[in-house]
Every structure is written in C-alpha cells, then in structure tokens.
Scaffold this motif. Sequence first.
Motif, mmCIF file in Angstrom:
data_model
loop_
_atom_site.group_PDB
_atom_site.id
_atom_site.type_symbol
_atom_site.label_atom_id
_atom_site.label_comp_id
_atom_site.label_asym_id
_atom_site.label_seq_id
_atom_site.Cartn_x
_atom_site.Cartn_y
_atom_site.Cartn_z
ATOM 1 N N GLY A 149 0.667 -1.069 0.102
ATOM 2 C CA GLY A 149 0.056 -0.168 0.044
ATOM 3 C C GLY A 149 0.744 1.192 0.017
ATOM 4 N N GLN A 150 0.272 2.237 -0.164
ATOM 5 C CA GLN A 150 0.993 3.856 -0.290
ATOM 6 C C GLN A 150 1.640 3.936 0.869
ATOM 7 O OE1 GLN A 150 0.871 4.990 -3.430
ATOM 8 N NE2 GLN A 150 2.602 6.690 -2.679
ATOM 9 N N ARG A 151 1.222 3.752 2.320
ATOM 10 C CA ARG A 151 1.944 3.916 3.515
ATOM 11 C C ARG A 151 3.006 2.933 3.557
ATOM 12 N NH1 ARG A 151 -2.739 4.346 7.585
ATOM 13 N NH2 ARG A 151 -2.802 1.916 6.934
ATOM 14 N N GLU A 152 3.055 1.475 2.955
ATOM 15 C CA GLU A 152 3.985 0.826 3.235
ATOM 16 C C GLU A 152 5.307 0.920 2.419
ATOM 17 O OE1 GLU A 152 1.307 -2.364 2.343
ATOM 18 O OE2 GLU A 152 0.630 -2.576 4.613
ATOM 19 N N MET A 153 5.343 1.602 1.388
ATOM 20 C CA MET A 153 6.191 1.737 0.538
ATOM 21 C C MET A 153 7.533 2.584 1.204
ATOM 22 S SD MET A 153 4.309 2.589 -2.887
ATOM 23 C CE MET A 153 5.854 3.114 -3.835
ATOM 24 N N PRO A 154 8.786 2.237 0.724
ATOM 25 C CA PRO A 154 9.830 2.927 1.348
ATOM 26 C C PRO A 154 10.141 4.258 0.601
ATOM 27 C CG PRO A 154 10.588 1.100 -0.076
ATOM 28 C CD PRO A 154 8.963 0.955 0.105
ATOM 29 N N PHE A 155 9.384 4.299 -0.515
ATOM 30 C CA PHE A 155 9.810 5.628 -1.175
ATOM 31 C C PHE A 155 8.295 6.044 -1.596
ATOM 32 C CE2 PHE A 155 13.491 3.238 -1.713
ATOM 33 C CZ PHE A 155 14.588 4.301 -1.293
ATOM 34 N N ALA A 156 8.029 7.445 -2.067
ATOM 35 C CA ALA A 156 6.758 7.810 -2.554
ATOM 36 C C ALA A 156 6.373 7.389 -3.717
ATOM 37 C CB ALA A 156 7.073 9.383 -2.662
ATOM 38 N N GLU A 157 7.513 7.163 -4.794
ATOM 39 C CA GLU A 157 7.066 6.503 -6.030
ATOM 40 C C GLU A 157 7.347 5.179 -6.291
ATOM 41 O OE1 GLU A 157 5.266 8.433 -8.030
ATOM 42 O OE2 GLU A 157 5.430 10.385 -6.916
ATOM 43 N N ARG A 158 6.674 4.357 -7.214
ATOM 44 C CA ARG A 158 7.032 3.110 -7.470
ATOM 45 C C ARG A 158 8.079 2.971 -8.380
ATOM 46 N NH1 ARG A 158 3.004 -0.090 -5.034
ATOM 47 N NH2 ARG A 158 1.157 1.182 -4.265
ATOM 48 N N ALA A 160 6.472 -1.466 -15.152
ATOM 49 C CA ALA A 160 6.615 -2.037 -16.415
ATOM 50 C C ALA A 160 5.657 -3.249 -16.629
ATOM 51 C CB ALA A 160 8.028 -2.430 -16.765
ATOM 52 N N PHE A 161 5.323 -4.092 -15.501
ATOM 53 C CA PHE A 161 4.140 -5.014 -15.708
ATOM 54 C C PHE A 161 2.877 -4.578 -15.599
ATOM 55 C CE2 PHE A 161 8.110 -7.278 -14.612
ATOM 56 C CZ PHE A 161 7.999 -8.589 -15.276
ATOM 57 N N PHE A 162 2.722 -3.520 -14.661
ATOM 58 C CA PHE A 162 1.390 -3.317 -14.286
ATOM 59 C C PHE A 162 1.410 -1.644 -14.480
ATOM 60 C CE2 PHE A 162 2.076 -7.183 -12.074
ATOM 61 C CZ PHE A 162 0.926 -7.800 -12.568
ATOM 62 N N ARG A 163 0.479 -0.856 -15.083
ATOM 63 C CA ARG A 163 0.652 0.534 -15.365
ATOM 64 C C ARG A 163 0.221 1.315 -13.943
ATOM 65 N NH1 ARG A 163 -4.544 1.607 -19.164
ATOM 66 N NH2 ARG A 163 -5.958 0.885 -18.067
ATOM 67 N N TYR A 195 0.102 -16.802 1.637
ATOM 68 C CA TYR A 195 -0.563 -16.926 0.531
ATOM 69 C C TYR A 195 -1.569 -15.772 0.162
ATOM 70 C CZ TYR A 195 -4.772 -18.262 3.280
ATOM 71 O OH TYR A 195 -5.564 -18.215 4.129
ATOM 72 N N ASP A 196 -1.570 -15.381 -1.165
ATOM 73 C CA ASP A 196 -2.362 -14.216 -1.614
ATOM 74 C C ASP A 196 -2.812 -14.718 -3.020
ATOM 75 O OD1 ASP A 196 -3.324 -11.718 -1.844
ATOM 76 O OD2 ASP A 196 -1.637 -10.719 -1.026
ATOM 77 N N VAL A 197 -4.275 -14.921 -2.916
ATOM 78 C CA VAL A 197 -4.762 -14.885 -4.403
ATOM 79 C C VAL A 197 -5.841 -14.064 -4.775
ATOM 80 C CG1 VAL A 197 -5.933 -16.831 -5.617
ATOM 81 C CG2 VAL A 197 -4.229 -17.603 -4.000
ATOM 82 N N ALA A 198 -5.834 -13.848 -5.858
ATOM 83 C CA ALA A 198 -6.759 -12.755 -6.416
ATOM 84 C C ALA A 198 -7.435 -13.204 -7.967
ATOM 85 C CB ALA A 198 -6.313 -11.277 -6.388
ATOM 86 N N VAL A 199 -8.868 -12.821 -7.969
ATOM 87 C CA VAL A 199 -9.389 -12.840 -9.420
ATOM 88 C C VAL A 199 -9.763 -11.443 -9.731
ATOM 89 C CG1 VAL A 199 -11.181 -13.763 -10.907
ATOM 90 C CG2 VAL A 199 -10.129 -15.336 -9.184
ATOM 91 N N MET A 200 -8.928 -10.826 -10.775
ATOM 92 C CA MET A 200 -9.067 -9.308 -10.917
ATOM 93 C C MET A 200 -9.515 -9.098 -12.490
ATOM 94 S SD MET A 200 -5.981 -7.605 -8.794
ATOM 95 C CE MET A 200 -6.531 -7.619 -6.932
ATOM 96 N N SER A 201 -10.225 -7.930 -12.653
ATOM 97 C CA SER A 201 -10.552 -7.455 -14.047
ATOM 98 C C SER A 201 -9.403 -7.451 -15.174
ATOM 99 C CB SER A 201 -11.220 -6.147 -13.986
ATOM 100 O OG SER A 201 -10.049 -5.213 -14.028
ATOM 101 N N GLY A 202 -8.191 -7.375 -14.767
ATOM 102 C CA GLY A 202 -7.351 -7.170 -15.712
ATOM 103 C C GLY A 202 -6.886 -6.057 -16.351
ATOM 104 N N THR A 203 -7.578 -4.909 -15.790
ATOM 105 C CA THR A 203 -6.954 -3.710 -16.275
ATOM 106 C C THR A 203 -6.896 -2.657 -15.017
ATOM 107 O OG1 THR A 203 -8.798 -3.652 -18.224
ATOM 108 C CG2 THR A 203 -8.037 -1.533 -17.495
ATOM 109 N N PRO A 204 -5.528 -2.776 -14.616
ATOM 110 C CA PRO A 204 -5.159 -1.830 -13.338
ATOM 111 C C PRO A 204 -5.420 -0.581 -13.582
ATOM 112 C CG PRO A 204 -3.322 -3.689 -13.978
ATOM 113 C CD PRO A 204 -4.508 -3.469 -15.101
ATOM 114 N N LEU A 205 -5.659 0.001 -12.573
ATOM 115 C CA LEU A 205 -5.971 1.501 -12.462
ATOM 116 C C LEU A 205 -4.531 2.189 -12.809
ATOM 117 C CD1 LEU A 205 -8.175 3.490 -11.995
ATOM 118 C CD2 LEU A 205 -7.548 3.829 -9.783
ATOM 119 N N ASP A 206 -4.405 3.266 -13.660
ATOM 120 C CA ASP A 206 -3.368 3.805 -14.145
ATOM 121 C C ASP A 206 -2.769 4.646 -12.642
ATOM 122 O OD1 ASP A 206 -1.153 5.497 -14.949
ATOM 123 O OD2 ASP A 206 -1.831 5.040 -17.012
ATOM 124 N N ASP A 207 -1.323 4.406 -12.193
ATOM 125 C CA ASP A 207 -0.807 4.791 -11.405
ATOM 126 C C ASP A 207 -0.815 6.872 -11.468
ATOM 127 O OD1 ASP A 207 0.047 4.526 -8.539
ATOM 128 O OD2 ASP A 207 2.030 5.173 -9.346
#
Length: 235
Positions: free
Chosen positions: A78-87, A93-96, A114-126
């Motif tokens: 999540g945004q609060r867990e990242m060591p830097f502000a930007e990814r 390159a894998f996900f927009r 374990y972490d399993v998901a069924v998703m739409s396949g269109t990530p929300l652009d960062d």
Amino acid sequence: GGSFLNQDRFSLRRGRVRLEGRWDWVELDLEIDISTTRGVFAGPRRATLGATYRDGETWARVRAGLTEIPFGYEVRLGQREMPFAERTQASLAFFRGPVDVGLRADGSLGPFRYDVAVMSGTPLDDRAGQSGIDPVSAPELISRFGAEATFSQDVSLAGGVSLLWGRGFHAGSDAEKGRLEWRDLNESGTLDTGEIIAVPGRAATPSYTFEHWAVGADLVFSARTSIGRTLFFSE
C-alpha cells in the motif's frame, strides 16, 4: 502550438486521504488520491470491504473491491507501506498501476503466506487522471505463495513466487480508402511534376485476444539497527 513558455508552477503531485475501519470480523478501507499534475483530479485508489478470521498467528482474510495486485513484492504494498513515495519503473513495466478491481484472499499458516486474487485485468493507472475499460471479459488469475522467517526481533527474511494467467488484447484497425497526396517538394506553392503521390487503401484488420502469463520471484531482507530500519529487496 499553444504551449506556455512559463514552466514555473505550484503543484500537488500526490495527496492521499485514507479512511479505514477495523472490527472483530469486518474491515473497511477507502483511499482517495488528489492531484493537480494533469489538471485537478480526485479519485479512488483503494476501496475494499473484507472479512478476517484470526486464531493466534494463523489468519485468513477475504476482500472485494479496488485493491493491490498480489504479484511480487512492491506492487502488493500500500502507499503507506512503501519505502519511497513513487514506485519503481520495474514494477510499473508489468502493471501500469498497483490496484485493480476484484476479489482477493490472503492469509498465513505459520511461516507460510498466500495471496490469491481474481481481477478484471485492467489496473488503474498510477498517474492521476488516467483510467481505462477492460476490452476483454475474461478475468486475470494472480497469486503469490511465500514464507516469512523472523530470526530475532530486529532481523527478518521473506520471499515468494508469483503467478499470473489471463487474456490480453490486441486492437485491430479500421479500413482506409485510397487517396492522393500533394507534397510540395520544392516549396514553390504550385503543382509540379512528381509531387502527386498515390497512397493505396488498406483493409480492416480484426482485433483479437491472446493468452498471456507471467512468473515472478522476490526476496526481502529487513534489519533494524541504531540508525533505523534497513530494507533490501529484489524481484
């Protein structure tokens, strides 16, 4: 071309407002992104409703809504867990973007994760103000299986393997008529010999879907010293 010569401005690159609720069995998350980078924009970056079960160190959780993609290490943060502000450019390159709409289940069994998901396949652009509609109705199956070991109160090691399977989309093209073009080669402003070019027409090409997949691995080392928390990760 209508571009301003002035390049000085005040900008809110990324502002996040987050509301979260935690109860015995139910949890709720809502995170809004506010930016003026590409005009004034305010939109959701996380919106989930979930149920959690805990029994000591074993826990299981199911969430539905807009949530992080469980692939690799950095995209899942999540945004609060990242060591830097930007990814990093590698993860984008894998996900927009790091979030997508779907159903996600994660948990732990001792040191295993374990972490399993069924998703739409269109990530929300960062990037703020960017969005899209999935042209393919088939969902994406995304998962990560790993383990985490804590050697002391200050040192931990974690790693995992991620898998993705789904369907991609290649857009076709419309038909084009044949046409004539005049290219003023000598810039005389008059039609001269050899300046008329015939451009042939082109038939339409159909759109099509294709199967795509990805496999990833990640390793994370964390240590706390007198100068703070140090994190090394590779994926």
